[in-house]
Design an enzyme around this catalytic site. Structure first.
Site, mmCIF file in Angstrom:
data_model
loop_
_atom_site.group_PDB
_atom_site.id
_atom_site.type_symbol
_atom_site.label_atom_id
_atom_site.label_comp_id
_atom_site.label_asym_id
_atom_site.label_seq_id
_atom_site.Cartn_x
_atom_site.Cartn_y
_atom_site.Cartn_z
ATOM 1 N N GLU A 68 0.838 -1.197 0.000
ATOM 2 C CA GLU A 68 0.000 0.000 0.000
ATOM 3 C C GLU A 68 0.874 1.248 0.000
ATOM 4 O O GLU A 68 1.934 1.274 0.630
ATOM 5 C CB GLU A 68 -0.916 -0.009 1.236
ATOM 6 C CG GLU A 68 -2.002 1.034 1.227
ATOM 7 C CD GLU A 68 -3.036 0.784 2.312
ATOM 8 O OE1 GLU A 68 -3.623 -0.328 2.330
ATOM 9 O OE2 GLU A 68 -3.246 1.681 3.152
ATOM 10 N N GLU A 71 -2.729 10.545 3.277
ATOM 11 C CA GLU A 71 -3.874 10.798 4.134
ATOM 12 C C GLU A 71 -3.809 12.242 4.630
ATOM 13 O O GLU A 71 -2.806 12.653 5.229
ATOM 14 C CB GLU A 71 -3.897 9.842 5.332
ATOM 15 C CG GLU A 71 -4.203 8.409 4.961
ATOM 16 C CD GLU A 71 -4.260 7.498 6.171
ATOM 17 O OE1 GLU A 71 -5.267 6.781 6.330
ATOM 18 O OE2 GLU A 71 -3.289 7.508 6.964
ATOM 19 N N ASN A 129 3.659 0.837 9.441
ATOM 20 C CA ASN A 129 4.402 1.520 10.516
ATOM 21 C C ASN A 129 5.534 2.385 9.977
ATOM 22 O O ASN A 129 6.569 2.525 10.625
ATOM 23 C CB ASN A 129 4.951 0.508 11.525
ATOM 24 C CG ASN A 129 3.863 -0.276 12.224
ATOM 25 O OD1 ASN A 129 2.810 0.277 12.546
ATOM 26 N ND2 ASN A 129 4.093 -1.560 12.442
ATOM 27 N N ARG A 130 5.323 2.956 8.802
ATOM 28 C CA ARG A 130 6.339 3.832 8.212
ATOM 29 C C ARG A 130 5.753 5.238 8.011
ATOM 30 O O ARG A 130 5.922 5.861 6.971
ATOM 31 C CB ARG A 130 6.812 3.271 6.875
ATOM 32 C CG ARG A 130 7.502 1.908 6.975
ATOM 33 C CD ARG A 130 8.089 1.501 5.631
ATOM 34 N NE ARG A 130 8.813 0.247 5.709
ATOM 35 C CZ ARG A 130 8.305 -0.938 5.371
ATOM 36 N NH1 ARG A 130 7.044 -1.018 4.939
ATOM 37 N NH2 ARG A 130 9.033 -2.040 5.467
ATOM 38 N N GLU A 131 5.093 5.749 9.026
ATOM 39 C CA GLU A 131 4.416 7.034 8.913
ATOM 40 C C GLU A 131 5.394 8.199 8.878
ATOM 41 O O GLU A 131 6.381 8.219 9.610
ATOM 42 C CB GLU A 131 3.447 7.246 10.087
ATOM 43 C CG GLU A 131 2.347 6.217 10.202
ATOM 44 C CD GLU A 131 2.724 5.028 11.074
ATOM 45 O OE1 GLU A 131 3.931 4.887 11.419
ATOM 46 O OE2 GLU A 131 1.826 4.249 11.421
ATOM 47 N N ASP A 153 -11.585 9.589 16.073
ATOM 48 C CA ASP A 153 -10.975 8.852 17.171
ATOM 49 C C ASP A 153 -9.448 8.946 17.141
ATOM 50 O O ASP A 153 -8.785 8.593 18.125
ATOM 51 C CB ASP A 153 -11.412 7.387 17.150
ATOM 52 C CG ASP A 153 -11.082 6.680 15.844
ATOM 53 O OD1 ASP A 153 -11.045 7.351 14.795
ATOM 54 O OD2 ASP A 153 -10.875 5.451 15.870
ATOM 55 N N GLY A 209 -4.541 13.360 17.707
ATOM 56 C CA GLY A 209 -4.663 12.051 18.330
ATOM 57 C C GLY A 209 -6.051 11.727 18.837
ATOM 58 O O GLY A 209 -6.217 10.889 19.723
ATOM 59 N N GLN A 226 -0.194 12.969 6.050
ATOM 60 C CA GLN A 226 0.497 11.764 6.500
ATOM 61 C C GLN A 226 0.703 10.828 5.315
ATOM 62 O O GLN A 226 -0.222 10.581 4.550
ATOM 63 C CB GLN A 226 -0.309 11.049 7.592
ATOM 64 C CG GLN A 226 0.280 9.712 8.017
ATOM 65 C CD GLN A 226 -0.432 9.131 9.223
ATOM 66 O OE1 GLN A 226 -0.239 9.570 10.341
ATOM 67 N NE2 GLN A 226 -1.269 8.120 9.005
ATOM 68 N N THR A 227 1.904 10.300 5.177
ATOM 69 C CA THR A 227 2.192 9.288 4.163
ATOM 70 C C THR A 227 2.624 8.006 4.859
ATOM 71 O O THR A 227 3.136 8.030 5.977
ATOM 72 C CB THR A 227 3.284 9.747 3.185
ATOM 73 O OG1 THR A 227 4.477 10.053 3.907
ATOM 74 C CG2 THR A 227 2.830 10.980 2.404
ATOM 75 N N ASP A 244 0.242 5.349 0.650
ATOM 76 C CA ASP A 244 -0.817 6.190 1.202
ATOM 77 C C ASP A 244 -0.507 7.678 1.233
ATOM 78 O O ASP A 244 0.569 8.084 1.692
ATOM 79 C CB ASP A 244 -1.101 5.812 2.667
ATOM 80 C CG ASP A 244 -1.667 4.425 2.832
ATOM 81 O OD1 ASP A 244 -2.240 3.901 1.869
ATOM 82 O OD2 ASP A 244 -1.533 3.866 3.936
#
Length: 293
Positions: free
Chosen positions: A106, A110, A133-135, A199, A204, A123-124, A108
């Site tokens: 994927e 966002e 987990n590579r934000e 959420d 956050g 955010q990618t 992304d």
């Protein structure tokens, strides 16, 4: 004299190309229905100008989304989007590519909504073999709700590059030789959606969606796709090496692109998993190759 001038101009053009690199080709504006179709809450997608522009609508009942008709193994994928304006806290506008199985790949984008006056956060993320987990997160250098801007992904055997208006904001190199999985044999479909995620999306989850501001609208145009279309079970791209995005000049960022990427990282990056020593005491191996450390 005319011939000399032409020679000088040609030399200057060649030098400029070397100095500034070769940008991705411009996308061509085509109607939504040529490459995409809605996937849920059909009544929350509005068509304008003969389908050359669409609006996704989010209210307290539902959001909506669409996907590509085809699956693609490598290419250049671009969308022109104008984000939800005003108080968009809790909303997420997503534009991403994803394969169709449990160990999915994927790519992304966002866009996380904001309270009025606060910056939008982009955010990618990259998933390979089902693991993400590579934000990375950046503040954009403009208000993305004021006008349309181009968001695109260049994906080939060598790298994945995220672009905002042709400015590279992130690179993920093929690092299979050092044990990092890379998307290379699972075709992906292209998706986009507008949905409620209060959420987690804004501070956050501290900032909730204000439904008094609904409906929320994200606007789209520029639905061109330039990729190698394949069946969902394809393991290779038949046109590999023959398309513009597969050529040598797109196997790595050039010096100018790295300079612009460094500018984004220095001035606008607010989170990078590569430098998060709480989550990753030892930096993931791809981070050094991607020049993120």
């Amino acid at each position: 004299m005319g011939r000399l001038s032409s020679t000088i101009c040609l030399t200057f053009l060649v030098m400029a190309t070397i100095a500034f690199g070769v940008p991705p080709k411009k996308s061509i504006n085509v109607p939504f229905g040529r490459n995409y179709f809605p996937t849920w809450a059909f009544d929350h997608i509005k068509y304008l100008n003969g389908g050359s522009e669409v609006h996704l609508v989010l209210d307290k009942y539902t959001g909506t989304g669409f996907q590509s008709k085809g699956s693609y193994l490598f290419g250049h994928f671009s969308m022109h989007i104008k984000m939800v304006a005003g108080d968009s806290a809790g909303t997420v506008t997503a534009f991403y590519l994803s394969s169709q199985n449990s160990e999915h790949d994927e790519i992304d984008f966002e866009f996380l909504g904001n309270r009025t006056g606060q910056p939008y956060i982009l955010q990618t993320n990259v998933f390979t073999g089902g693991t993400g987990n590579r934000e990375q997160r950046i503040n954009l250098w403009f208000d993305p709700s004021k006008d349309y801007h181009s968001y695109s992904v260049l994906w080939n055997m060598y790298q994945i590059v995220f672009f905002v208006d042709d400015v590279p904001i992130r690179v993920f190199k093929n690092s299979k030789d050092i044990g990092v999985k890379f998307p290379f044999n699972q075709p992906m479909k292209i998706y986009s959606s507008l949905w409620n995620a209060d959420d987690w999306a804004t501070r956050g989850g501290l900032e909730k969606t204000n439904w008094e501001k609904a409906p929320f609208v994200a606007s789209y145009r520029g639905f061109h796709v330039d990729g190698c279309e394949a069946s969902v079970n394809a393991k290779f791209c038949e046109t590999q090496g023959k398309r513009w995005w597969d050529q040598k000049e797109f196997q790595d960022l050039d010096a100018n692109h790295y300079k612009r990427l460094k500018w984004v990282r220095k001035r606008y990056t607010i989170y990078n998993y590569c430098t998060d020593r709480v989550r990753f005491p030892v930096p993931p191996p791809e981070c050094r190759r991607d020049r993120d450390i």
